[in-house]
Design a protein around this motif. Structure first.
Motif, PDB file in Angstrom:
ATOM      1  N   LYS A   3       0.563  -1.285   0.126  1.00 44.31           N
ATOM      2  CA  LYS A   3       0.385   0.186   0.100  1.00 44.31           C
ATOM      3  C   LYS A   3       0.699   1.296  -0.001  1.00 44.31           C
ATOM      4  N   SER A   4       1.933   1.356   0.835  1.00 47.48           N
ATOM      5  CA  SER A   4       3.205   2.348   0.797  1.00 47.48           C
ATOM      6  C   SER A   4       3.229   2.950  -0.552  1.00 47.48           C
ATOM      7  N   LYS A   5       3.656   2.142  -1.310  1.00 46.96           N
ATOM      8  CA  LYS A   5       4.223   1.850  -2.764  1.00 46.96           C
ATOM      9  C   LYS A   5       3.625   1.961  -3.340  1.00 46.96           C
ATOM     10  N   LEU A   6       2.216   2.197  -3.379  1.00 52.03           N
ATOM     11  CA  LEU A   6       0.870   2.206  -4.662  1.00 52.03           C
ATOM     12  C   LEU A   6       0.638   3.891  -4.420  1.00 52.03           C
ATOM     13  N   ALA A   7       0.797   3.880  -2.264  1.00 54.88           N
ATOM     14  CA  ALA A   7       0.212   5.804  -1.995  1.00 54.88           C
ATOM     15  C   ALA A   7       1.585   6.546  -3.208  1.00 54.88           C
ATOM     16  N   GLN A   8       2.718   6.190  -2.578  1.00 60.36           N
ATOM     17  CA  GLN A   8       4.377   6.863  -3.213  1.00 60.36           C
ATOM     18  C   GLN A   8       3.866   6.975  -5.163  1.00 60.36           C
ATOM     19  N   PHE A   9       2.815   5.777  -5.609  1.00 62.43           N
ATOM     20  CA  PHE A   9       2.967   6.449  -6.999  1.00 62.43           C
ATOM     21  C   PHE A   9       2.177   7.145  -7.606  1.00 62.43           C
ATOM     22  N   ARG A  10       0.556   6.951  -6.781  1.00 61.02           N
ATOM     23  CA  ARG A  10      -0.777   7.926  -7.218  1.00 61.02           C
ATOM     24  C   ARG A  10      -0.129   9.273  -6.755  1.00 61.02           C
ATOM     25  N   GLN A  12       2.509  10.638  -6.962  1.00 56.51           N
ATOM     26  CA  GLN A  12       3.957  10.531  -8.676  1.00 56.51           C
ATOM     27  C   GLN A  12       3.118  11.170  -9.557  1.00 56.51           C
ATOM     28  N   LEU A  13       1.458  10.534  -9.189  1.00 57.37           N
ATOM     29  CA  LEU A  13       0.544   9.753 -11.399  1.00 57.37           C
ATOM     30  C   LEU A  13       0.303  11.584 -11.044  1.00 57.37           C
ATOM     31  N   GLU A  14      -0.290  11.931  -9.638  1.00 56.05           N
ATOM     32  CA  GLU A  14      -0.823  13.433  -9.775  1.00 56.05           C
ATOM     33  C   GLU A  14      -0.174  14.321  -9.682  1.00 56.05           C
ATOM     34  N   THR A  15       1.004  14.288  -9.818  1.00 53.50           N
ATOM     35  CA  THR A  15       2.255  15.082  -9.172  1.00 53.50           C
ATOM     36  C   THR A  15       2.760  15.538 -11.262  1.00 53.50           C
ATOM     37  N   VAL A  16       2.514  14.463 -11.674  1.00 54.35           N
ATOM     38  CA  VAL A  16       2.570  14.437 -13.488  1.00 54.35           C
ATOM     39  C   VAL A  16       1.103  15.162 -14.177  1.00 54.35           C
ATOM     40  N   ALA A  71      -5.583   6.600 -16.491  1.00 51.42           N
ATOM     41  CA  ALA A  71      -5.781   5.215 -16.756  1.00 51.42           C
ATOM     42  C   ALA A  71      -5.307   4.557 -15.429  1.00 51.42           C
ATOM     43  N   ALA A  72      -3.549   4.858 -15.047  1.00 50.98           N
ATOM     44  CA  ALA A  72      -2.933   4.393 -13.822  1.00 50.98           C
ATOM     45  C   ALA A  72      -3.236   4.830 -12.667  1.00 50.98           C
ATOM     46  N   ILE A  73      -3.885   5.888 -12.396  1.00 52.69           N
ATOM     47  CA  ILE A  73      -4.158   5.770 -11.687  1.00 52.69           C
ATOM     48  C   ILE A  73      -5.619   4.594 -11.174  1.00 52.69           C
ATOM     49  N   PRO A  92       8.309  -3.743 -14.266  1.00 53.42           N
ATOM     50  CA  PRO A  92       9.118  -3.806 -12.626  1.00 53.42           C
ATOM     51  C   PRO A  92       8.532  -3.124 -12.533  1.00 53.42           C
ATOM     52  N   GLU A  93       9.206  -2.308 -10.556  1.00 58.23           N
ATOM     53  CA  GLU A  93       9.397  -1.117 -10.224  1.00 58.23           C
ATOM     54  C   GLU A  93       9.980  -0.924 -10.654  1.00 58.23           C
ATOM     55  N   ALA A  94      11.097  -0.721 -11.527  1.00 56.93           N
ATOM     56  CA  ALA A  94      12.468  -0.008 -12.111  1.00 56.93           C
ATOM     57  C   ALA A  94      11.261   0.812 -12.899  1.00 56.93           C
ATOM     58  N   ARG A  95      11.045   0.062 -13.661  1.00 55.99           N
ATOM     59  CA  ARG A  95      10.604   0.752 -14.630  1.00 55.99           C
ATOM     60  C   ARG A  95       9.209   1.837 -14.685  1.00 55.99           C
ATOM     61  N   LEU A  96       8.329   1.328 -13.318  1.00 49.51           N
ATOM     62  CA  LEU A  96       7.112   2.334 -13.200  1.00 49.51           C
ATOM     63  C   LEU A  96       7.740   3.787 -11.969  1.00 49.51           C
ATOM     64  N   ALA A  97       9.468   3.592 -12.179  1.00 45.66           N
ATOM     65  CA  ALA A  97       9.367   4.649 -10.822  1.00 45.66           C
ATOM     66  C   ALA A  97       9.786   6.190 -12.471  1.00 45.66           C
ATOM     67  N   VAL A  98      10.779   5.060 -13.279  1.00 47.40           N
ATOM     68  CA  VAL A  98      10.524   6.051 -14.271  1.00 47.40           C
ATOM     69  C   VAL A  98       9.355   6.658 -15.336  1.00 47.40           C
ATOM     70  N   VAL A  99       8.759   5.896 -15.290  1.00 48.85           N
ATOM     71  CA  VAL A  99       7.668   6.195 -16.008  1.00 48.85           C
ATOM     72  C   VAL A  99       5.928   5.636 -15.772  1.00 48.85           C
ATOM     73  N   PRO A 100       5.470   5.914 -14.535  1.00 53.29           N
ATOM     74  CA  PRO A 100       4.550   6.113 -13.931  1.00 53.29           C
ATOM     75  C   PRO A 100       3.214   5.266 -14.224  1.00 53.29           C
TER      76      PRO A 100
END
Length: 130
Positions: A3-10, A12-16, A71-73, A92-100
């Protein structure tokens, strides 16, 4: 994914997403300002027309990116985030970290790009054999 990773990606996506909206608004403002200028010089008119065309194309790219971000959100909300749209494997999470907002794993993306090259090549030269 926890959940913490998902919150971090969310986040990041909201910032983008916010940046995209700012860029679109800035582009629209530039177009409005360009339309209010009244300069008779033809070279200036041509330059403004070119700038409007470039801004319009950037706007379209940004709208496509916005759709991917949204769509990612939505995938996060459905607990499907990080799943490739093509093979349904894990991205892979590494790819998501670059292009979430990515929709595809690197393998599927490479295959799709290769297919696109072949299609574009055939459109340019329909008599060429593959």
């Amino acid at each position: 994914m926890n959940k913490s990773k998902l919150a971090q990606f969310r986040s990041q996506l909201e910032t983008v997403r916010s940046e995209l909206f700012r860029n679109v608004e800035r582009s629209n403002q530039n177009i409005r300002e360009g339309e209010t200028e009244k300069i008779a010089d033809m070279s200036d008119d041509a330059a403004r027309a070119f700038n409007r065309q470039v801004e319009g194309e950037l706007g379209e790219q940004e709208w496509q990116k916005l759709k991917q971000v949204d769509a990612a959100i939505e995938k996060i909300d459905r607990n499907e985030f990080g799943t490739c749209n093509e093979c349904e494997g894990q991205i892979p999470e590494a790819r998501l970290a670059v292009v979430p907002y990515t929709e595809y794993c690197t393998h599927c993306l490479s295959e799709l790009e290769e297919k696109k090259k072949i299609i574009n090549s055939n459109e340019l030269n329909p008599f060429q054999e593959n």
